[in-house]
Design an enzyme around this catalytic site. Sequence first.
Site, mmCIF file in Angstrom:
data_model
loop_
_atom_site.group_PDB
_atom_site.id
_atom_site.type_symbol
_atom_site.label_atom_id
_atom_site.label_comp_id
_atom_site.label_asym_id
_atom_site.label_seq_id
_atom_site.Cartn_x
_atom_site.Cartn_y
_atom_site.Cartn_z
ATOM 1 N N HIS A 1 46.947 20.316 18.150
ATOM 2 C CA HIS A 1 46.796 21.919 17.573
ATOM 3 C C HIS A 1 47.195 21.789 16.002
ATOM 4 O O HIS A 1 46.937 22.991 15.361
ATOM 5 C CB HIS A 1 47.784 22.680 18.135
ATOM 6 C CG HIS A 1 47.159 22.934 19.793
ATOM 7 N ND1 HIS A 1 46.157 23.515 20.046
ATOM 8 C CD2 HIS A 1 48.021 23.098 20.817
ATOM 9 C CE1 HIS A 1 45.813 23.662 21.281
ATOM 10 N NE2 HIS A 1 47.185 23.222 21.987
ATOM 11 N N ASP B 1 47.097 18.875 31.293
ATOM 12 C CA ASP B 1 47.314 20.176 31.731
ATOM 13 C C ASP B 1 46.081 20.889 32.416
ATOM 14 O O ASP B 1 46.252 21.970 32.758
ATOM 15 C CB ASP B 1 47.738 20.893 30.603
ATOM 16 C CG ASP B 1 47.261 20.540 29.096
ATOM 17 O OD1 ASP B 1 46.059 20.072 29.241
ATOM 18 O OD2 ASP B 1 47.749 21.149 28.384
#
Length: 308
Positions: free
Chosen positions: A124, A247
């Site tokens: 990110h 995830d």
Amino acid sequence: MKLGYAYDDTFLLHDTGTFHPESPQRLESILNRLHKTSYFKDMHWIKPNKLPLELIESVHDHRHRERFSVIQGKRGSFDGDTPYSESSFDAALLAAGSGVDLVNKIRSSEIESGIALVRPPGHHAETGRSMGFCLLNNIAITAGYLLTQGVEKVYILDWDVHHGNGTQEIFYDSDKVFFTSLHQYPYYPGTGSIHERGEGRGENFTLNIPLPMGSGDKEYLHYFQETVVPSMLEFQPEYVLISAGFDGHRRDPLAGMNLSTNAFAEFTRLILSATNQIGAKTISFLEGGYDLDALAESVEAHVAVLAG
């Protein structure tokens, strides 16, 4: 297949606070699980070196390097999601340095492929900011380093459940780095629509595969076989770097996907089959995954295939 893994205990000292999902227990659970496997003792441990500060600016701007440098020995937060502690500066430099060290070990034929078992994660972090638990963009720094070493084409595959906005943004106008992401959409961080395809020389070198909440093995494997692998074979990279987030697992608390543990083994098999065809080297980077048991099982499924 000689698989190297980069790991340092300093990663456990990056303290995100009591209730933060990106906790040191994530790496502890992974290592506890791998230690019980038959093949872990044959993997080649690489103790990473800290990334030289000037290499930060291979993908981040000068202001971000300065903002990052002042956190050394301090406690604070870049934003609501992205805290740092006294050891986070060192942990982040070791995490970013891990990919560079794995590249060097592959180039000197000490290992054939690698995995960076690191935290903080990286995908990110954008050119100018830390965000989403990520301080420096580990995978982007490694891709940037490869380009300085005479490698002409790098393929980055991001299967974390969250779109790798930072990696996309850093290489959005590059035709040397092909970026592909499969992710839950719409979801954090809001980027990753099918219409984001790169710009300038980088047009059509970004491939987003946004998937609706609830997608599972069948949907992912369809896109791996029909879209991801063909794009890799067409691009013919010398290196494939994987932002390996776990995830998307059905037990993960931070997302809404429905992947099984075995899906991560299947993804890895498909990618290795493609890299074997084109003679590309593979390095994987730990990104997300927040249910400790599901994370450890899924990393083991991924590593078992990487280790042959």
